[in-house]
Design an enzyme around this catalytic site. Structure first.
Site, PDB file in Angstrom:
ATOM      1  N   ASP A 122       0.827  -1.208   0.000  1.00 32.37           N
ATOM      2  CA  ASP A 122       0.000   0.000   0.000  1.00 32.37           C
ATOM      3  C   ASP A 122       0.862   1.260   0.000  1.00 32.37           C
ATOM      4  O   ASP A 122       0.533   2.255  -0.659  1.00 32.37           O
ATOM      5  CB  ASP A 122      -0.947  -0.003   1.202  1.00 32.37           C
ATOM      6  N   ASP A 123       1.993   1.221   0.711  1.00 32.11           N
ATOM      7  CA  ASP A 123       2.898   2.373   0.715  1.00 32.11           C
ATOM      8  C   ASP A 123       3.523   2.572  -0.661  1.00 32.11           C
ATOM      9  O   ASP A 123       3.700   3.708  -1.126  1.00 32.11           O
ATOM     10  CB  ASP A 123       3.986   2.161   1.768  1.00 32.11           C
ATOM     11  N   LEU A 124       3.858   1.468  -1.326  1.00 31.50           N
ATOM     12  CA  LEU A 124       4.407   1.559  -2.676  1.00 31.50           C
ATOM     13  C   LEU A 124       3.399   2.174  -3.637  1.00 31.50           C
ATOM     14  O   LEU A 124       3.743   3.017  -4.473  1.00 31.50           O
ATOM     15  CB  LEU A 124       4.828   0.165  -3.153  1.00 31.50           C
TER      16      LEU A 124
END
Length: 632
Positions: free
Chosen positions: A414-416
């Site tokens: 999700d951060d990517l």
């Protein structure tokens, strides 16, 4: 007709007139006048001169001046001789001193004013500037004493060296402690020391030294507090932090090997790609890992010659036999005007540094450090300028650290996805490229704390780009526990790799940008790594200072950042525009040369309308860029 001895009623009436003359927008002024009127009504005593109103709370010089004007007009209309009131400056000068001013200081100040000021200038007294003296046991106090102890007068020392010594002179921690939410350390006092010209900052990476005023003040503090330095009367030893540049002579690879009695070593072709090959294997299988490690060990043992023996020493140097190895680690030479040191294998230890923001969860912030400790693996946690995990080598004799050629960027899925959406992904990729690290890893944890939406294709594209085009490596894990296993396996490979390597540690003094950082590193690699057995790297302090986000931007980088402030311009579009118009001035001049407004609106579209992929500029975006730059 004469004035009454008490003009209180007149002053109240005039205050009401001032209130009535205000507009609805002057609400704050109305409140001030009404408060003054109310306090005057409740005040006891007689008021004749306007300056008598000074003792009423809420009435200051501004209101007194306006009431004085009304009093003069009143006297003129009624043919009354004007009231000769004492001036405001004379009244204010007779007021008692403030509580924060001692009686002794008041007497001294008044005497100095009588000497230095003419009688007519007494109303405009200049405030005397006090000499800056840092408080005892404060950050500034500790920094000054540590600089004097390190003898940072002819040549500067680094921030890390100052912090290491300054702790014993301060009651506060010199560095931030993020685990206890102490986001600022006592080191921030360096700004006040520079402002008052006590400390001089120069070079990149930054070096700090004492000015003449700083030396004088620091010696006074040292004498007043009875401080003695541990090695004050000793001669500087071989590990002294202040080095003499005149003793550093130029030495390339051939000179260095001749000095240490080394033979030319054949280049180990497989050595460069060994770590990359290991990465794509199953690092969680210890037996396979060990087989590869010791296979590579046998290959190296057949080709590499030991670098620990020092067979020849120049006639002008006397080195004890017991200190040959230690002495060799701190010799400093120069190549292309840049200082460097040779660290022999075995004289340094290798361990990872983890960025303090890398956590498993908010309630488990030290998960990785504890997990590595359980595996018997040394690690440190600190704020990193770039990357989430880097490997460093620490000299066992001097304590200096250098950044090795491996860096890991850890991302959850999700951060990517979010970093791709807001362009952080490409910005991080560019900074990783400029680090000069040969082994760059993206560690992808396939866990999510949020929904990635319709980002599946974007994720695939981004990962393929960094793998195929930019030659990054990728490690995939299911969770944080597997991440620990993979990092531990990678650490085993790295430790063994450097157990048979000598290090050339670079100490540049005046780098202008990240490009210069990489340029110097590549120059050293071309010279010193061509025969194998040696690896070049920057010192950790240089890495931390130059690889940050906000420092040392070039004109081109500033142009790209300004362009990205326009909504719709991504990093790729900004880079494409900057390649054609290198500076903001070029963009402005291009718009000025347009013959019509319509031509100016389509300027960027005509230039990059047919550009491939994400570099393409549409007509609507071209008009937005014109609105931002073409109307200036």
């Amino acid at each position: 007709m004469e004035l009454s001895s008490n003009l209180k009623d007149l002053y109240i009436e005039w205050l009401q007139e001032l209130v009535d003359g205000l507009t609805p927008k002057q609400e704050q002024l109305k409140i001030a006048y009404e408060k003054a009127k109310r306090n005057l009504q409740n005040a006891e005593g007689s008021f004749y001169y306007p300056t008598d109103l000074k003792k009423v709370k809420g009435i200051g010089n501004t209101i007194i001046k306006r009431l004085d004007t009304k009093l003069r007009n009143y006297c003129k209309i009624h043919h009354i001789s004007p009231v000769e009131a004492p001036s405001l400056t004379q009244t204010s000068s007779t007021r008692p001193p403030k509580r924060t001013t001692t009686a002794l200081r008041s007497i001294v100040n008044s005497c100095e004013n009588d000497k230095n000021e003419a009688p007519e200038e007494k109303g405009t007294k200049k405030r005397k500037t006090r000499k800056y003296i840092p408080k005892k046991r404060s950050g500034g106090y500790a920094i000054l004493l540590s600089l004097l102890e390190l003898n940072a007068i002819p040549r500067g020392v680094s921030k890390e060296q100052i912090i290491e010594v300054a702790g014993k002179y301060s009651d506060h921690c010199m560095t931030p402690n993020f685990s206890t939410k102490e986001f600022y350390g006592a080191w921030s006092s360096i700004a006040a020391l520079k402002k008052h010209s006590l400390v001089l900052e120069e070079g990149r990476p930054k070096r700090y030294s004492l000015t003449e005023e700083g030396v004088e003040l620091t010696k006074s503090l040292k004498t007043a507090d009875g401080i003695s330095f541990p090695k004050e009367n000793e001669e500087p030893n071989e590990y002294s932090v202040t080095r003499n540049e005149s003793s550093e002579f130029t030495a390339n690879l051939t000179d260095l090997r001749g000095e240490y009695g080394k033979e030319e070593e054949p280049c180990d072709i497989n050595n460069t790609s060994f770590m990359l090959d290991i990465t794509f294997q199953d690092l969680s299988t210890p037996q396979r890992l060990q087989n590869n490690v010791f296979k590579n060990d046998r290959l190296n043992s057949q080709t590499n010659i030991s670098s620990h023996k020092l067979e020849e020493v120049s006639d002008d140097q006397t080195v004890p036999d017991s200190a040959l190895k230690a002495k060799s680690t701190i010799k400093r030479r120069r190549y292309n005007g840049v200082s460097y040191e040779l660290w022999c294998s075995g004289d340094f230890e290798v361990f990872p540094i983890i960025d303090h923001r890398e956590i498993k969860s908010q309630s488990d912030r030290e998960f990785f450090s504890r997990a590595f400790e359980r595996k018997g693996m040394k690690s440190e946690i600190r704020q990193l300028a770039l990357g989430d995990i880097i490997w460093v080598a620490k000299n066992k004799n001097t304590g200096l650290q250098c950044v090795l050629n491996t860096i890991v960027e850890r991302k959850r899925l999700d951060d990517l996805a979010l970093s791709i959406r807001d362009n952080r992904f490409m910005e991080q990729k560019n900074r990783l490229e400029k680090s000069g690290c040969e082994h760059k890893y993206y560690l992808i944890e396939e866990t999510m704390s949020g929904n990635i939406g319709n980002m599946n294709e974007a994720l695939k594209t981004a990962l393929w780009v960094i793998l195929v085009y930019y030659k990054f490596s990728m490690i995939r894990t299911c969770n944080s526990d597997e991440t620990v296993e993979k990092i531990h396996a990678l650490h085993t490979v790295i430790s063994h790799h450097y157990s048979q390597k000598d290090l050339i540690v670079i100490f540049p003094s005046d780098l202008k940008s990240k490009d210069d950082y990489k340029k110097v590193l590549l120059q050293f690699r071309r010279e010193f790594e061509r025969k194998g057995g040696i690896e070049c790297c920057h010192n950790l302090e240089c890495f931390q200072e130059l690889m940050g986000k906000g420092d040392l931007k070039t004109v081109g980088e500033l142009t790209i950042h300004v362009l990205m402030l326009v909504k719709g311009i991504s990093l790729e579009k900004a880079v494409a525009i900057q390649e054609i118009f290198p500076t903001l001035n070029k963009i402005l001049m291009a718009y000025k040369t347009c013959s019509s407004e319509e031509e100016a609106k389509l300027l960027m579209f005509n230039v990059l309308g047919d550009a491939p992929g994400a570099k393409k500029i549409t007509k609507s975006l071209s008009e937005k860029i014109y609105d931002a730059f073409g109307k200036l």
